[in-house]
Design a protein around this motif. Sequence first.
Motif, mmCIF file in Angstrom:
data_model
loop_
_atom_site.group_PDB
_atom_site.id
_atom_site.type_symbol
_atom_site.label_atom_id
_atom_site.label_comp_id
_atom_site.label_asym_id
_atom_site.label_seq_id
_atom_site.Cartn_x
_atom_site.Cartn_y
_atom_site.Cartn_z
ATOM 1 N N PRO A 53 0.905 -1.148 -0.087
ATOM 2 C CA PRO A 53 -0.008 0.127 -0.091
ATOM 3 C C PRO A 53 0.831 1.206 0.033
ATOM 4 N N LEU A 54 0.381 2.265 -0.542
ATOM 5 C CA LEU A 54 0.990 3.503 -0.688
ATOM 6 C C LEU A 54 0.054 4.717 -0.119
ATOM 7 N N LEU A 55 0.870 5.533 0.592
ATOM 8 C CA LEU A 55 0.141 6.826 1.389
ATOM 9 C C LEU A 55 0.774 7.751 0.342
ATOM 10 N N ARG A 56 0.104 8.867 -0.260
ATOM 11 C CA ARG A 56 0.654 9.516 -1.246
ATOM 12 C C ARG A 56 0.815 11.067 -0.114
ATOM 13 N N TYR A 57 2.313 11.377 -0.281
ATOM 14 C CA TYR A 57 2.669 12.610 0.560
ATOM 15 C C TYR A 57 3.838 13.390 0.141
ATOM 16 N N GLY A 58 3.557 14.449 -0.068
ATOM 17 C CA GLY A 58 4.825 15.218 -0.469
ATOM 18 C C GLY A 58 4.646 16.089 -1.856
ATOM 19 N N PHE A 59 5.591 16.087 -2.495
ATOM 20 C CA PHE A 59 5.718 16.644 -3.889
ATOM 21 C C PHE A 59 6.620 15.810 -4.700
ATOM 22 N N PRO A 60 6.206 15.704 -5.989
ATOM 23 C CA PRO A 60 4.657 15.853 -6.637
ATOM 24 C C PRO A 60 3.850 14.836 -6.435
ATOM 25 N N ILE A 61 2.330 15.300 -6.116
ATOM 26 C CA ILE A 61 1.655 14.325 -6.336
ATOM 27 C C ILE A 61 0.772 14.769 -7.599
ATOM 28 N N TYR A 62 0.623 13.737 -8.621
ATOM 29 C CA TYR A 62 0.220 14.057 -9.961
ATOM 30 C C TYR A 62 -1.165 13.275 -10.107
ATOM 31 N N ASP A 63 -1.526 12.374 -9.269
ATOM 32 C CA ASP A 63 -2.570 11.214 -9.689
ATOM 33 C C ASP A 63 -3.610 11.349 -8.695
ATOM 34 N N ARG A 64 -3.601 12.301 -7.743
ATOM 35 C CA ARG A 64 -4.597 12.304 -6.806
ATOM 36 C C ARG A 64 -5.030 13.747 -6.705
ATOM 37 N N MET A 65 -6.188 13.981 -5.893
ATOM 38 C CA MET A 65 -6.474 15.524 -5.734
ATOM 39 C C MET A 65 -6.557 15.418 -3.917
ATOM 40 N N GLY A 66 -6.635 16.798 -3.664
ATOM 41 C CA GLY A 66 -7.085 16.820 -2.217
ATOM 42 C C GLY A 66 -5.882 17.699 -1.255
ATOM 43 N N HIS A 67 -4.832 17.499 -1.650
ATOM 44 C CA HIS A 67 -3.684 17.871 -0.576
ATOM 45 C C HIS A 67 -3.574 19.248 -0.922
ATOM 46 N N SER A 68 -4.115 20.107 -1.914
ATOM 47 C CA SER A 68 -4.181 21.489 -2.014
ATOM 48 C C SER A 68 -5.162 22.045 -0.926
ATOM 49 N N TYR A 69 -6.221 21.229 -0.728
ATOM 50 C CA TYR A 69 -7.408 21.842 0.158
ATOM 51 C C TYR A 69 -7.557 21.213 1.415
ATOM 52 N N PHE A 70 -6.641 20.108 1.853
ATOM 53 C CA PHE A 70 -6.935 19.324 3.074
ATOM 54 C C PHE A 70 -5.638 19.230 3.824
ATOM 55 N N SER A 71 -5.541 19.822 4.821
ATOM 56 C CA SER A 71 -4.063 19.944 5.318
ATOM 57 C C SER A 71 -3.857 18.725 6.370
ATOM 58 N N THR A 72 -2.476 18.516 6.466
ATOM 59 C CA THR A 72 -1.999 17.284 7.253
ATOM 60 C C THR A 72 -1.150 17.819 8.531
ATOM 61 N N MET A 73 -1.260 19.404 8.568
ATOM 62 C CA MET A 73 -0.667 19.907 9.687
ATOM 63 C C MET A 73 -1.676 20.158 10.897
ATOM 64 N N GLY A 74 -1.037 20.405 11.982
ATOM 65 C CA GLY A 74 -2.155 20.472 13.183
ATOM 66 C C GLY A 74 -2.700 19.468 13.757
ATOM 67 N N TYR A 75 -3.526 19.793 14.597
ATOM 68 C CA TYR A 75 -4.163 18.711 15.288
ATOM 69 C C TYR A 75 -5.114 18.057 14.355
ATOM 70 N N ARG A 76 -5.885 19.268 13.391
ATOM 71 C CA ARG A 76 -6.894 18.366 12.711
ATOM 72 C C ARG A 76 -6.335 17.726 11.328
ATOM 73 N N GLY A 77 -5.081 18.263 10.893
ATOM 74 C CA GLY A 77 -4.426 17.534 9.789
ATOM 75 C C GLY A 77 -3.816 16.224 10.324
ATOM 76 N N ALA A 78 -3.513 16.048 11.716
ATOM 77 C CA ALA A 78 -3.100 14.794 12.129
ATOM 78 C C ALA A 78 -4.119 13.741 12.081
ATOM 79 N N LEU A 79 -5.412 14.228 12.451
ATOM 80 C CA LEU A 79 -6.360 13.343 12.297
ATOM 81 C C LEU A 79 -6.555 12.748 10.877
#
Length: 459
Positions: free
Chosen positions: A406-432
Amino acid sequence: MLLRHTTTDIKERSALTVNPAKTCQPIGAMYAALGVHGCLPHSHGSQGCYAYHRSALTRHFKEPVVAATSAFTEGASVFGGQANLVQAIDNIFSVYNPEVIAVHTTCLSETIGDDVPQIFAKAKADGKVPDGKFLFHANTPSYVGSHVTGFASTTKAMVDYFAESNGHKTKTINLIPGYVEPSDMAEIRRIAKAMGIPTIMFPDTSKVLNGPLTGKYKMFPEGGVTVEELKQSGSSTGTIALGRTASMPAARALDAKCKVPCEILGLPVGLHGTDAFVDTLRRMAGVNVPDALNLERGQLVDSISDWHQYLYGKRVAIVGDPDQVLALTRFLVSLDMRPVHLVTGSPAGKKYVKSLQEAVAEVSEEVNIKVPGDMFLFHQWIKNDPVDLIIGNTYAKYIAKDEDIPLLRYGFPIYDRMGHSYFSTMGYRGALRLMEKLLDAILDRKDRDADDITMELVM
């Protein structure tokens, strides 16, 4: 198919990179420049370079990335690009009317040795720069560093060109977010706002590369740090730099130039990373942490407790940018997962390697670390010692497919999925959200591999 012939026999390579785990400096420079309000990035080199850099950013963010180029021909390649850049500055201000032009160099102009500040002086002397308009530049040849160091150099240039002290300190805190997503920058700023702290974030690509579709085209979106804010950053109470590789140079430059004290932290990924960021904000601004943030923290702690059983002991391989690899490693270790293969393609130094080693000190097995390394070695490590999960950008999908992991896409670049520009992985919410992605990847594989007897309805 492309990687099926990757060998398991690992040989030491000092002068050969196979399948690099990075891209070139101008891409990071262009991304940083887009975080300045009304700024047009300008690539001082050939058309081919700037076309590739624009397309890479456009594919990742799914937004049209606008930039300009000096369009070197054979003549400029031999005799220098001064005439091209002066003419470009004149054309850009006349046709596109940006507030700022951010020039970054490429291999070609660096090899020639173009003196960009001198070219700026000539353009101003010739009346090519209108009143109230600005220029700044960073040296970013592709044959050294990576997109992360290009970002860092351009961010530092914002300080070098614009920051100034007015003689007294304001209550403002400077935030240098590092090479992260627009959504992450927005979340970092939201946390500071929730604490009632006035901030200046630079660069800031939120609302620039994740803006709304309104039906009306705006060449220069509403977002981005303004030149006036960059000037005011020299009078702030302090600076918080997130990520040593991408943010520290600008923070140290601001301290040296304007005597603004700085704190260098890791990215606010996960519980401990966010705790460090929130506590530093609290101390630097002299405020209390509001109940709303304590609630978010409590929800994260509750989720970690609820789902720990499915993450415990899972072996992970991570490839990506230095600051992100370190932050992810710390988060995974705090979840009792085991990051065992760690690679970044960007040069980060011995102190960074030591930080990684300290982060995995509690992992109960040998951990492979390579800084800088490449995707070929990363794949070889996985072949020799398989893992439960891979974390990396889109290019890691070939390794994931080849090894059926299994692959969890993270970082740069992500060409084949969306959401990274809109949904943060920072902070407490992002950690969730990051935990949700981890669990989805691991539990989807558990369901896929289960037979009729071991298939579970309730996890």
